[in-house]
Design a protein around this motif. Structure first.
Motif, PDB file in Angstrom:
ATOM      1  N   THR A 170       0.847  -1.194   0.000  1.00  0.00           N
ATOM      2  CA  THR A 170       0.000   0.000   0.000  1.00  0.00           C
ATOM      3  C   THR A 170       0.886   1.249   0.000  1.00  0.00           C
ATOM      4  OG1 THR A 170      -0.083  -0.071   2.411  1.00  0.00           O
ATOM      5  CG2 THR A 170      -1.904  -1.105   1.262  1.00  0.00           C
ATOM      6  N   PRO A 171       0.375   2.370  -0.542  1.00  0.00           N
ATOM      7  CA  PRO A 171       1.201   3.580  -0.594  1.00  0.00           C
ATOM      8  C   PRO A 171       1.468   4.144   0.803  1.00  0.00           C
ATOM      9  CG  PRO A 171      -0.694   3.760  -2.071  1.00  0.00           C
ATOM     10  CD  PRO A 171      -0.934   2.578  -1.194  1.00  0.00           C
ATOM     11  N   LEU A 227       1.672   7.185   1.523  1.00  0.00           N
ATOM     12  CA  LEU A 227       0.760   8.318   1.730  1.00  0.00           C
ATOM     13  C   LEU A 227      -0.500   7.874   2.467  1.00  0.00           C
ATOM     14  CD1 LEU A 227       0.145  11.322   0.979  1.00  0.00           C
ATOM     15  CD2 LEU A 227      -1.070  10.433  -1.003  1.00  0.00           C
ATOM     16  N   ILE A 228      -1.040   6.705   2.092  1.00  0.00           N
ATOM     17  CA  ILE A 228      -2.262   6.200   2.722  1.00  0.00           C
ATOM     18  C   ILE A 228      -1.976   5.793   4.165  1.00  0.00           C
ATOM     19  CG2 ILE A 228      -4.117   4.485   2.539  1.00  0.00           C
ATOM     20  CD1 ILE A 228      -4.025   6.489   0.255  1.00  0.00           C
ATOM     21  N   PHE A 277      -1.853   8.983   6.146  1.00  0.00           N
ATOM     22  CA  PHE A 277      -3.196   9.548   6.333  1.00  0.00           C
ATOM     23  C   PHE A 277      -3.998   8.720   7.334  1.00  0.00           C
ATOM     24  CE2 PHE A 277      -3.808  12.031   2.075  1.00  0.00           C
ATOM     25  CZ  PHE A 277      -2.834  12.912   2.482  1.00  0.00           C
ATOM     26  N   LEU A 278      -3.847   7.387   7.257  1.00  0.00           N
ATOM     27  CA  LEU A 278      -4.566   6.505   8.183  1.00  0.00           C
ATOM     28  C   LEU A 278      -4.206   6.835   9.617  1.00  0.00           C
ATOM     29  CD1 LEU A 278      -4.640   2.786   6.980  1.00  0.00           C
ATOM     30  CD2 LEU A 278      -6.515   4.119   7.919  1.00  0.00           C
ATOM     31  N   TYR A 336      -4.856  11.276  10.138  1.00  0.00           N
ATOM     32  CA  TYR A 336      -6.266  11.669  10.115  1.00  0.00           C
ATOM     33  C   TYR A 336      -7.154  10.613  10.760  1.00  0.00           C
ATOM     34  CZ  TYR A 336      -4.815  15.241   6.769  1.00  0.00           C
ATOM     35  OH  TYR A 336      -4.201  16.295   6.170  1.00  0.00           O
ATOM     36  N   GLY A 337      -6.749   9.322  10.615  1.00  0.00           N
ATOM     37  CA  GLY A 337      -7.626   8.220  11.010  1.00  0.00           C
ATOM     38  C   GLY A 337      -7.699   7.977  12.502  1.00  0.00           C
ATOM     39  N   LEU A 341       6.610  13.526   1.812  1.00  0.00           N
ATOM     40  CA  LEU A 341       5.167  13.381   2.018  1.00  0.00           C
ATOM     41  C   LEU A 341       4.716  14.073   3.307  1.00  0.00           C
ATOM     42  CD1 LEU A 341       4.484   9.673   1.006  1.00  0.00           C
ATOM     43  CD2 LEU A 341       4.269  11.732  -0.359  1.00  0.00           C
ATOM     44  N   LEU A 354       2.549  17.051   3.317  1.00  0.00           N
ATOM     45  CA  LEU A 354       1.103  16.940   3.076  1.00  0.00           C
ATOM     46  C   LEU A 354       0.323  16.833   4.382  1.00  0.00           C
ATOM     47  CD1 LEU A 354       1.139  14.475   0.050  1.00  0.00           C
ATOM     48  CD2 LEU A 354       0.931  16.959   0.018  1.00  0.00           C
ATOM     49  N   LEU A 374       7.150  13.606  -5.075  1.00  0.00           N
ATOM     50  CA  LEU A 374       6.213  14.702  -4.813  1.00  0.00           C
ATOM     51  C   LEU A 374       6.768  16.027  -5.326  1.00  0.00           C
ATOM     52  CD1 LEU A 374       3.598  15.683  -3.493  1.00  0.00           C
ATOM     53  CD2 LEU A 374       4.835  15.912  -1.356  1.00  0.00           C
ATOM     54  N   LYS A 430       1.698   2.477  -6.691  1.00  0.00           N
ATOM     55  CA  LYS A 430       1.553   3.151  -5.399  1.00  0.00           C
ATOM     56  C   LYS A 430       1.780   4.661  -5.536  1.00  0.00           C
ATOM     57  CE  LYS A 430       4.251   0.009  -3.521  1.00  0.00           C
ATOM     58  NZ  LYS A 430       5.271  -0.310  -2.535  1.00  0.00           N
ATOM     59  N   ALA A 480      -1.082   7.363  -5.971  1.00  0.00           N
ATOM     60  CA  ALA A 480      -1.780   8.000  -4.841  1.00  0.00           C
ATOM     61  C   ALA A 480      -1.477   9.494  -4.777  1.00  0.00           C
ATOM     62  CB  ALA A 480      -1.374   7.329  -3.531  1.00  0.00           C
ATOM     63  N   PRO A 532     -12.365   9.326   8.861  1.00  0.00           N
ATOM     64  CA  PRO A 532     -11.192   9.186   7.998  1.00  0.00           C
ATOM     65  C   PRO A 532     -10.586   7.786   8.030  1.00  0.00           C
ATOM     66  CG  PRO A 532     -10.731  10.598   9.886  1.00  0.00           C
ATOM     67  CD  PRO A 532     -12.193  10.374   9.865  1.00  0.00           C
ATOM     68  N   PHE A 533     -10.571   7.165   9.204  1.00  0.00           N
ATOM     69  CA  PHE A 533      -9.936   5.842   9.296  1.00  0.00           C
ATOM     70  C   PHE A 533     -10.631   4.852   8.373  1.00  0.00           C
ATOM     71  CE2 PHE A 533      -8.913   1.705  11.033  1.00  0.00           C
ATOM     72  CZ  PHE A 533      -7.562   1.834  11.315  1.00  0.00           C
ATOM     73  N   TYR A 552      -9.829   5.745   4.568  1.00  0.00           N
ATOM     74  CA  TYR A 552      -8.451   5.479   4.143  1.00  0.00           C
ATOM     75  C   TYR A 552      -8.131   3.987   4.236  1.00  0.00           C
ATOM     76  CZ  TYR A 552      -7.623  10.427   3.666  1.00  0.00           C
ATOM     77  OH  TYR A 552      -7.674  11.725   3.244  1.00  0.00           O
ATOM     78  N   ALA A 570      -6.620   1.650   1.368  1.00  0.00           N
ATOM     79  CA  ALA A 570      -5.455   0.788   1.599  1.00  0.00           C
ATOM     80  C   ALA A 570      -5.747  -0.632   1.122  1.00  0.00           C
ATOM     81  CB  ALA A 570      -5.074   0.794   3.078  1.00  0.00           C
ATOM     82  N   TYR A 592      -5.747  -0.762  -2.654  1.00  0.00           N
ATOM     83  CA  TYR A 592      -4.387  -0.839  -3.200  1.00  0.00           C
ATOM     84  C   TYR A 592      -3.797  -2.233  -3.009  1.00  0.00           C
ATOM     85  CZ  TYR A 592      -3.372   3.899  -4.734  1.00  0.00           C
ATOM     86  OH  TYR A 592      -3.342   5.069  -5.439  1.00  0.00           O
ATOM     87  N   LEU A 593      -4.082  -2.831  -1.856  1.00  0.00           N
ATOM     88  CA  LEU A 593      -3.534  -4.162  -1.583  1.00  0.00           C
ATOM     89  C   LEU A 593      -4.084  -5.182  -2.578  1.00  0.00           C
ATOM     90  CD1 LEU A 593      -1.508  -5.039   0.523  1.00  0.00           C
ATOM     91  CD2 LEU A 593      -3.384  -5.862   1.937  1.00  0.00           C
ATOM     92  N   THR A 642      -2.252  -4.545  -5.878  1.00  0.00           N
ATOM     93  CA  THR A 642      -0.879  -5.058  -5.905  1.00  0.00           C
ATOM     94  C   THR A 642      -0.880  -6.588  -5.906  1.00  0.00           C
ATOM     95  OG1 THR A 642      -0.779  -4.665  -3.520  1.00  0.00           O
ATOM     96  CG2 THR A 642       0.349  -3.089  -4.903  1.00  0.00           C
TER      97      THR A 642
END
Lengths: 243, 235
Positions: free
Chosen positions: A76-77, A79-80, A83-84, A87-88, A182, A185, B68, B170, B173, B197-198, B201, B205, B208-209, B212
């Motif tokens: 997984t990226p 960035l995610i 954020f998790l 923000y999460g 990152l 961000l 970035l 990836k 994103a 948010p959790f 996101y 995730a 994406y998994l 991949t």
């Protein structure tokens, strides 16, 4: 348009004054970038060494959880993941009321944790590869000496693995340095964050981001140069004789 | 736990439309990066100093600057450049760059550098003798490339090509940062609106998994296909 006006417009195109006026912003950005890189690498290393040893185990209940961890973090990226966490985490009342909340509220702390956990997965894979290629003879000799498993790892397997892992590890250090961008961000003002501020304030994207690119380039070359020295010291016994 | 899985009506937007956009960006960037990679590898092996210099500058620069920073530089810089140049050619309106195009161009341009290295490594690993033998048979350069070079190049480049693809996937994103409404961007909007948010996101995730994992399966299948005829060395 003729050649003269084209040349004049290109000269007007770059405005170095913007960078000179904001050098302090960039300098503090360099410190934040280096800090994030170093701390996330240290956290990653501390986690990666035991994980890599577990990955080479034959028992499924030992290697499978680590394998799953590595699979999820590499699949997984970053960035995610960032954020998790940033923000999460606040979504859950028990975290907001928990003792860790003063830390998890801070972008700086979340960035180091997310990047540390991420680089740990990559570092574990690097060390696993190096441990798996330890010459059998070295291990057998250590066993014949009557070394305990702890001694075997701390004196023979790990030092020799770190030497073999060094080139791949240097790559990972450079990737970690780059991935700290990152952090900009999630409100942190690292090198990229400084460039974003300068760009949005003066609308000068070339000056802002090219200066950031040059700073990253310089840090990357310093890392490669330091690693070259370290490699010559550690792997002196492997160096090819120069004619 | 119930609130964790309830996507409040955002499921379709993120999981279907957002994922489709992410995959489109990834595949379009991949196509561009393969073209640039072939050109870059050809330039690096051309033996001409100017071409080799340009290709080396390209690969070194791209690999030492964060994704970035490159993305922001090329997006904002490209926008400024176009709007600075356009009036000089008699075009007066302000031009907005389409984020999809910008994302594909930036990611394709970045991974072209990584593909250059993969293809260069694969090309130099093909034994010279085979190429000389093909020439001795009187094969035209095009036939030689199609029958001798290409099939082996694919086999030799496949592991690092696969690695590049996974990193590229990836990296998509990041296009949410320049305003493309991909699954990350949609998850961000949903997270803001629902204050979960959790949940959102985490959905991204997992998404994406899945992508991949599918990639790994396809790449392994391709590797088996192209390794046919090469005995695997027993350990």
């Amino acid at each position: 348009m003729d050649g003269g006006t084209l040349q004049a417009s290109i000269l007007q195109f770059f405005d170095y004054q913007v960078i000179i006026d904001n050098w302090q912003l960039y300098l503090s950005g360099v410190f934040v970038t280096l800090q994030l890189t170093a701390l996330s690498l240290i956290l990653g290393f501390v986690l990666a060494v035991p994980m890599s040893i577990m990955l080479t185990s034959r028992k499924p209940w030992v290697w499978m959880p680590v394998w799953l961890y590595v699979y999820c973090f590499r699949g997984t990226p970053l960035l995610i993941q960032l954020f998790l966490l940033y923000y999460g985490a606040g979504q859950f009342a028990f975290i907001r009321e928990g003792f860790l909340w003063p830390f998890l509220r801070e972008a700086w702390f979340c960035a180091i944790i997310a990047m540390g956990l991420n680089t740990a997965a990559y570092q574990a894979e690097i060390f696993r590869g190096a441990i798996a290629t330890t010459p059998r003879g070295e291990i057998e000799a250590a066993r014949a000496f009557g070394m305990s498993p702890f001694r075997l790892y701390s004196r023979i397997i790990l030092p020799s693995s770190f030497r073999r892992a060094l080139p791949a590890y240097v790559n990972e250090v450079i990737f970690s340095l780059q991935s700290t961008s990152l952090a900009s961000l999630v409100t942190l003002i690292d090198i990229t964050g400084a460039a974003r501020i300068v760009n949005s304030r003066y609308y000068t994207p070339y000056e802002a981001f090219l200066s950031a690119a040059v700073l990253y380039l310089v840090i990357t070359f310093v890392i490669i140069w330091l690693a070259g020295g370290l490699e010559r010291r550690w792997n002196v016994h492997l160096a090819r004789p120069t004619s | 736990m119930g609130s964790l899985i309830d996507l409040k009506g955002y499921g379709w937007s993120i999981l279907v439309e957002g994922t489709a956009l992410t995959v489109e960006v990834a595949l379009a960037s991949l196509a561009l990066s393969v073209i640039l990679g072939i050109l870059g590898a050809a330039a690096k092996l051309s033996g001409r100093r100017v071409l080799m210099g340009i290709a080396t500058f390209y690969t070194t620069l791209i690999r030492s600057v964060p994704d970035l920073v490159l993305m922001l530089l090329l997006f904002f810089g490209g926008q400024t450049l176009i709007n600075w140049a356009a009036p000089k050619f008699g075009y007066e309106d302000y031009i907005d760059i389409d984020p999809f195009m910008a994302g594909v161009l930036v990611i394709g341009f970045m991974f072209g550098a990584y593909m250059t290295e993969s293809f260069r490594g694969a090309l130099i690993a093909i034994p010279r003798g085979q190429i000389e033998a093909a020439r001795a048979y009187g094969m035209s350069p095009l036939l030689l490339f199609r029958r001798i070079t290409l099939p082996q190049m694919i086999r030799l480049a496949l592991p690092s090509f696969g690695n590049n693809w996974m990193v590229l996937l990836k990296t998509t994103a990041l296009v949410s940062v320049i305003g493309l409404d991909d699954m990350v961007h949609r998850a961000g909007s949903a997270a803001g609106a629902t204050r979960q948010p959790f949940t959102f996101y985490l959905v991204v995730a997992v998404d994406y998994l899945v992508l991949t994992t599918i990639s790994v399966l396809v790449l392994n299948w391709l590797a088996r296909r192209y390794d046919r005829g090469y005995a695997r060395r027993s350990p």
